[in-house]
Design an enzyme around this catalytic site. Sequence first.
Site, mmCIF file in Angstrom:
data_model
loop_
_atom_site.group_PDB
_atom_site.id
_atom_site.type_symbol
_atom_site.label_atom_id
_atom_site.label_comp_id
_atom_site.label_asym_id
_atom_site.label_seq_id
_atom_site.Cartn_x
_atom_site.Cartn_y
_atom_site.Cartn_z
ATOM 1 N N LYS A 26 -24.017 -58.507 31.702
ATOM 2 C CA LYS A 26 -24.927 -59.434 32.366
ATOM 3 C C LYS A 26 -25.705 -60.248 31.340
ATOM 4 O O LYS A 26 -26.038 -59.755 30.257
ATOM 5 C CB LYS A 26 -25.912 -58.655 33.248
ATOM 6 C CG LYS A 26 -25.245 -57.940 34.413
ATOM 7 C CD LYS A 26 -26.258 -57.223 35.276
ATOM 8 C CE LYS A 26 -25.581 -56.535 36.462
ATOM 9 N NZ LYS A 26 -26.542 -55.783 37.288
ATOM 10 N N ARG A 28 -28.917 -61.757 29.786
ATOM 11 C CA ARG A 28 -30.331 -61.398 29.759
ATOM 12 C C ARG A 28 -31.032 -62.258 28.704
ATOM 13 O O ARG A 28 -30.432 -62.650 27.702
ATOM 14 C CB ARG A 28 -30.533 -59.926 29.394
ATOM 15 C CG ARG A 28 -29.904 -58.933 30.366
ATOM 16 C CD ARG A 28 -30.664 -58.882 31.659
ATOM 17 N NE ARG A 28 -30.175 -57.835 32.562
ATOM 18 C CZ ARG A 28 -29.945 -58.014 33.848
ATOM 19 N NH1 ARG A 28 -30.119 -59.205 34.390
ATOM 20 N NH2 ARG A 28 -29.538 -57.010 34.601
ATOM 21 N N TYR A 39 -35.854 -57.300 27.105
ATOM 22 C CA TYR A 39 -34.869 -58.170 27.765
ATOM 23 C C TYR A 39 -35.218 -58.324 29.244
ATOM 24 O O TYR A 39 -35.700 -57.403 29.898
ATOM 25 C CB TYR A 39 -33.437 -57.669 27.566
ATOM 26 C CG TYR A 39 -33.187 -56.205 27.830
ATOM 27 C CD1 TYR A 39 -32.701 -55.770 29.070
ATOM 28 C CD2 TYR A 39 -33.405 -55.253 26.834
ATOM 29 C CE1 TYR A 39 -32.450 -54.427 29.308
ATOM 30 C CE2 TYR A 39 -33.163 -53.910 27.063
ATOM 31 C CZ TYR A 39 -32.682 -53.498 28.301
ATOM 32 O OH TYR A 39 -32.440 -52.171 28.540
ATOM 33 N N LEU A 384 -21.558 -37.835 -36.343
ATOM 34 C CA LEU A 384 -22.077 -38.864 -35.437
ATOM 35 C C LEU A 384 -23.596 -38.836 -35.345
ATOM 36 O O LEU A 384 -24.226 -39.843 -35.068
ATOM 37 C CB LEU A 384 -21.490 -38.661 -34.025
ATOM 38 C CG LEU A 384 -19.973 -38.797 -33.895
ATOM 39 C CD1 LEU A 384 -19.537 -38.404 -32.490
ATOM 40 C CD2 LEU A 384 -19.530 -40.216 -34.212
ATOM 41 N N GLY A 385 -24.188 -37.664 -35.555
ATOM 42 C CA GLY A 385 -25.636 -37.560 -35.458
ATOM 43 C C GLY A 385 -26.077 -36.114 -35.455
ATOM 44 O O GLY A 385 -25.265 -35.196 -35.560
ATOM 45 N N VAL A 391 -25.586 -30.443 -35.322
ATOM 46 C CA VAL A 391 -24.793 -31.606 -35.732
ATOM 47 C C VAL A 391 -23.720 -31.918 -34.687
ATOM 48 O O VAL A 391 -23.101 -31.011 -34.117
ATOM 49 C CB VAL A 391 -24.133 -31.339 -37.102
ATOM 50 C CG1 VAL A 391 -23.218 -32.504 -37.506
ATOM 51 C CG2 VAL A 391 -25.200 -31.134 -38.169
ATOM 52 N N VAL A 392 -23.502 -33.221 -34.444
ATOM 53 C CA VAL A 392 -22.420 -33.683 -33.567
ATOM 54 C C VAL A 392 -21.428 -34.460 -34.426
ATOM 55 O O VAL A 392 -21.818 -35.355 -35.184
ATOM 56 C CB VAL A 392 -22.954 -34.591 -32.436
ATOM 57 C CG1 VAL A 392 -21.817 -35.003 -31.504
ATOM 58 C CG2 VAL A 392 -24.057 -33.896 -31.659
ATOM 59 N N ASP A 498 -33.262 -33.886 -18.358
ATOM 60 C CA ASP A 498 -33.578 -34.634 -19.586
ATOM 61 C C ASP A 498 -32.866 -35.984 -19.582
ATOM 62 O O ASP A 498 -32.267 -36.393 -20.579
ATOM 63 C CB ASP A 498 -33.175 -33.805 -20.812
ATOM 64 C CG ASP A 498 -33.845 -34.311 -22.099
ATOM 65 O OD1 ASP A 498 -34.675 -35.235 -22.009
ATOM 66 O OD2 ASP A 498 -33.523 -33.790 -23.178
#
Length: 636
Positions: A26, A28, A39, A384-385, A391-392, A498
């Site tokens: 319908k 509205r 409505y 790497l660091g 150590v890495v 972290d």
Amino acid sequence: MSDILLEEIFIKRSQQKKKTSPLNFKERLFVLTQDKISYYDYDVDKMKKKGLKGSVDLEKIKCVEVVQPEPNSPKERLYPFQIIYDEGPLYIFAKNEEIQKKWIHKLKHVVRINKDLIQKFHPCFWVDGMWQCCQQEVKQAMGCRVLETKNRGFAKGSRRESRKPLPPTPEEERATRALPPQPPEESGPSVGMTVIAEYEYTPMNPQDLELRSDEEYTILEIADQHWWKARDKYGKEGYIPSNFVVKARNGLEGFDWYCKNMNRSQAEKLLKTENKDGGFLVRDSSKAGKYTVSLLTKAGGDAVASCRHYNICTTPQAQYYLAEKHNFSSIQELINYHQHNAAGMVSRLKYIVSNQKQNAPSTAGLGYGVWEIDPRHLTFIKELGNGQFGVVKYGKWQGQHDVAIKMIKEGSMSEDDFIEEAKVMMKLRHENLVQLYGVCTKQRPIYIVTEFLSNGCLLSYLREGLKQHPTSIQLLEMCKDVTEGMAYLENQQYLHRDLAARNCLVDTNGTVKVTDFGLSRYVLDDEYTSSAGSKFPVRWSPPEVLLYCKFSSKSDIWAFGVLMWEVYTLGRMPYERLNNTEIVEQVSRGLRLYRPQLANDRVYTIMTSCWIEKAEERPNFEELVVTIQDLLYDLQ
């Protein structure tokens, strides 16, 4: 009476409150005010509003979305949308797409701060006691499709005292663009399924099976989500990494021009490397289920090329288009047409640019079932660091696979607890997490062996590694990478504890990956584990951690906001003029980081939503992913 925001004559569908009740439609008169949508019966001949037939309070609305029109719908019912509230969906049919978009946009704007917004909806109608999209027979059943946008950057649960509309932002003043619907969800992997290798894979142990690019394999067993048992065409069986294969002829996967999991910055880099006028590729858009055509052009014969990006849109009839009036039933047909016709674009699609031979993704471990690594198989190449645990180093496993090796100095970690946890951590695999390959625990010091990323840590990359001034899209894509990795951890009920730029790494393509998640639990250093310690990440911690050491996923959210600030300041130190004691005192009293020069208001709003004092009012990572996807989509 409240001021009228919108007013329009629509066709309304009956709500079909009983399974047997007939449908009716319908006309509205719908009126939207600051408090409700109402409505009315309407006399078309006299153009006069008659009796009120119903209304919905705006604060009760849980979702406003489009609805897929039913097959063979008459033209007056081609643009439906739905308002979902406690009693179910209210179905409304607009006269055209423009009116449909205008009302959806306005309704979403006025209800965006509601506390009960839902995350999933039904994209099709409820008809004859059943949802047409998922065939569920319970009207209150949870939706089957995830909403493309949720709170548009507002923290979940945030409230305002008044429902008076906020001033519109510039992007809200623009009409919302028509967005393609997400494709139907594909069935998952199954035994007997045929897959095609996207990448070469050399067996790492005797149980593995070699993969040859573009060859077919049959899945025999899926006991482990990351390693599937398979058979090749010669009858040989073994385990393969599941992320190296795709379902045979699965959607766009079979086309050379489709570049899966590629963002805008990576697409531009690849197109400019090829440097061909009309070079193109199709990639995933920033929003799930949507696609973008990236095109390189040398307009006017210039030597310096530029990239254009065109979002593939969809009509209400589910046809795809790049240029209006040129609609196609599939993306394949669309690409084929535009390879011969520019039709509104700066150039036709002349040359396919593909990334299919690029680096393969990381595997979950160095072969099926391997988590204890023989240190004799590791070659150390360079340092790497030096991190919290020792150590890495960069090295090789079995002389050919790049790895990073953390050498854990004795006394820095609760080793037995970590070794037990490592078996679980190895099963975490996501494109935006640094993959744990295994551990060496038979000697001291113990080693943690992980994926190696050539561009190093994000903090150094921001300060020194960017070869040119980054674009706003590049910075936002870095943040999106982090949120997607963290959303995966959040879903796995894993805390990072972290999160910071120093604990993210960058790969060759510029993709950011989160690392060292959960490791802080095993630190034995009192200065690191106590909020009073000088090594504690005070600058990334929320008040509840600083004052009560109360960690949760919401404390990771706070840290992400600070990480985002690091990205947009290109690696500056948060609260650089304050010491730790001053930070604890002032952050607890409401101090927040300033807006970086490179961050616009929408970006800074995302940051500040992470720094809401009440932890429960901060967004979660899944919401942040959606918010950043929205912003990226608007920038494309």
